[in-house]
Design an enzyme around this catalytic site. Structure first.
Site, short mmCIF file in Angstrom:
data_model
loop_
_atom_site.label_atom_id
_atom_site.label_comp_id
_atom_site.label_asym_id
_atom_site.label_seq_id
_atom_site.Cartn_x
_atom_site.Cartn_y
_atom_site.Cartn_z
N LYS A 24 -20.22 30.51 31.81
CA LYS A 24 -20.70 29.67 30.69
C LYS A 24 -21.77 28.70 31.19
O LYS A 24 -22.80 28.52 30.55
CB LYS A 24 -19.52 28.91 30.06
CG LYS A 24 -18.62 29.81 29.23
CD LYS A 24 -17.29 29.16 28.84
CE LYS A 24 -16.38 30.17 28.14
NZ LYS A 24 -15.01 29.70 27.90
N GLN A 38 -11.58 24.39 28.65
CA GLN A 38 -11.13 25.77 28.88
C GLN A 38 -9.61 25.87 28.73
O GLN A 38 -8.86 25.07 29.29
CB GLN A 38 -11.58 26.22 30.28
CG GLN A 38 -11.29 27.67 30.62
CD GLN A 38 -12.11 28.68 29.80
OE1 GLN A 38 -13.16 28.36 29.27
NE2 GLN A 38 -11.60 29.88 29.69
N ASP A 71 -16.16 25.22 20.18
CA ASP A 71 -15.15 26.27 20.14
C ASP A 71 -14.66 26.52 18.71
O ASP A 71 -14.03 27.55 18.43
CB ASP A 71 -13.92 25.84 20.95
CG ASP A 71 -13.83 26.51 22.31
OD1 ASP A 71 -14.31 27.65 22.44
OD2 ASP A 71 -13.27 25.89 23.23
#
Ligand code: GUN
Length: 299
Positions: free
Chosen positions: A53, A97, A120
């Site tokens: 990422k 994460q 997200d």
């Protein structure tokens, strides 16, 4: 024989568009899109994801920071870090994460992220916006958003009259996928482990999205001839044919079995996977545009 949907290429197209738009935003406003990725603990798979990422964000010309915290970090310490990132004007997107260590309440952490920086799309505000069709101001979770873009490339944006079946009811994929398909006028059914006659239900689908985490579960006789099949599963299985102890990645769909029946089908790897990270970049770009009062590009 099905068309193989090239997720890698479509993801590259998205990333090219993100790069060009980021460069323009920087030139016009002086604002560089910024993303912060937070990882707690040493899970090797998470470390690989987080590193990729960060790499992709730099490739897009973003300001990219990674916070790597030790396994024993307390929930309150993590909340404090998220609050600091919420207040940081150089950061437009925050990703914590998952999974987090067991002693940390993931729900509390996700709800601490500012909805405007929740790239997200996991915050209740963004879940609610997606559920009520407020797509212009929502953030949509990256994997279903990327899957939707693949469907769009095959069938177009308007899915009126088409039956879609989503297999799997997770908050990260199944439920947001249901809402996206519905927003595009598909007639949608969600199936899961308690569904009766799953193969029969799937055979009715013009669009079949598999997100269950069961290797090669979906076979040819589950698929309507000509259907568009999106395989979200990423499963590692033993591959003794490659040598002792070797493994390989497969999806939830038995690709070789289904390919002769489907109209279009995503491979694993190289299908939905690359789209997830591309959409994270797209969401971060959108967050930066919104914070600058600029209209973001559409993907
Ligand atoms: N872990 C696996 N997939 C994801 C994701 O899409 N977002 C976050 N935050 N963690 C993940």
């Amino acid at each position: 024989m099905a068309v193989t949907i090239d997720g890698k290429q479509i993801a590259e197209d998205v990333v090219s568009k993100v790069k060009a738009s980021a460069a323009e935003l920087i030139e016009v406003t002086g604002i560089t899109p910024g993303i912060a990725v937070v990882i707690v603990g040493e899970d090797p798979a998470s470390q690989v994801y987080v590193a990729s990422k960060g790499r992709k964000a730099r490739e897009c010309g973003f300001h990219s920071v990674q916070h790597t915290l030790p396994e024993q970090t307390s929930e309150d310490e993590l909340v404090k870090l998220v609050e600091t990132l919420n207040a940081d004007p150089a950061i437009h997107g925050i990703l914590v994460q998952l999974p987090l260590p067991k002693h940390i309440d993931s729900g509390r952490i996700i709800q601490t992220i500012s909805p405007d920086k929740d790239v997200d799309g996991f915050h209740f505000i963004n879940v609610g916006k997606l559920g009520t069709g407020e797509l212009e101001t929502a953030f949509v979770p990256c994997t279903p958003e990327g899957s939707m873009l693949l469907i769009d490339r095959i069938l177009g944006r308007d899915l009126s009259g088409l039956n879609a079946v989503v297999v799997g009811r997770s908050n990260i994929v199944g439920k947001p996928m249901f809402n996206l398909l519905l927003a595009h006028n598909a007639t949608v059914t969600i199936a899961h482990s308690k569904t009766k006659d799953l193969p029969g239900l799937c055979r009715n689908a013009d669009i079949l999205v598999a997100a269950v985490g069961r290797p090669q579960m979906i076979k040819a006789d589950w698929v309507k001839p000509g259907a568009t099949v999106i395989d979200v599963g990423i499963n590692r299985i033993p591959a003794p044919e490659r040598g002792e102890g070797k493994t390989r990645l497969v999806g939830d769909v038995d690709f070789a079995d289904v390919a002769p029946v489907a109209g279009a089908l995503t491979p694993v790897p190289g299908g939905v996977g690359p789209m997830t990270i591309a959409m994270l970049m797209a969401n971060t770009l959108v967050a930066a545009h919104r914070s600058a009062g600029k209209t973001p590009p559409r993907f």
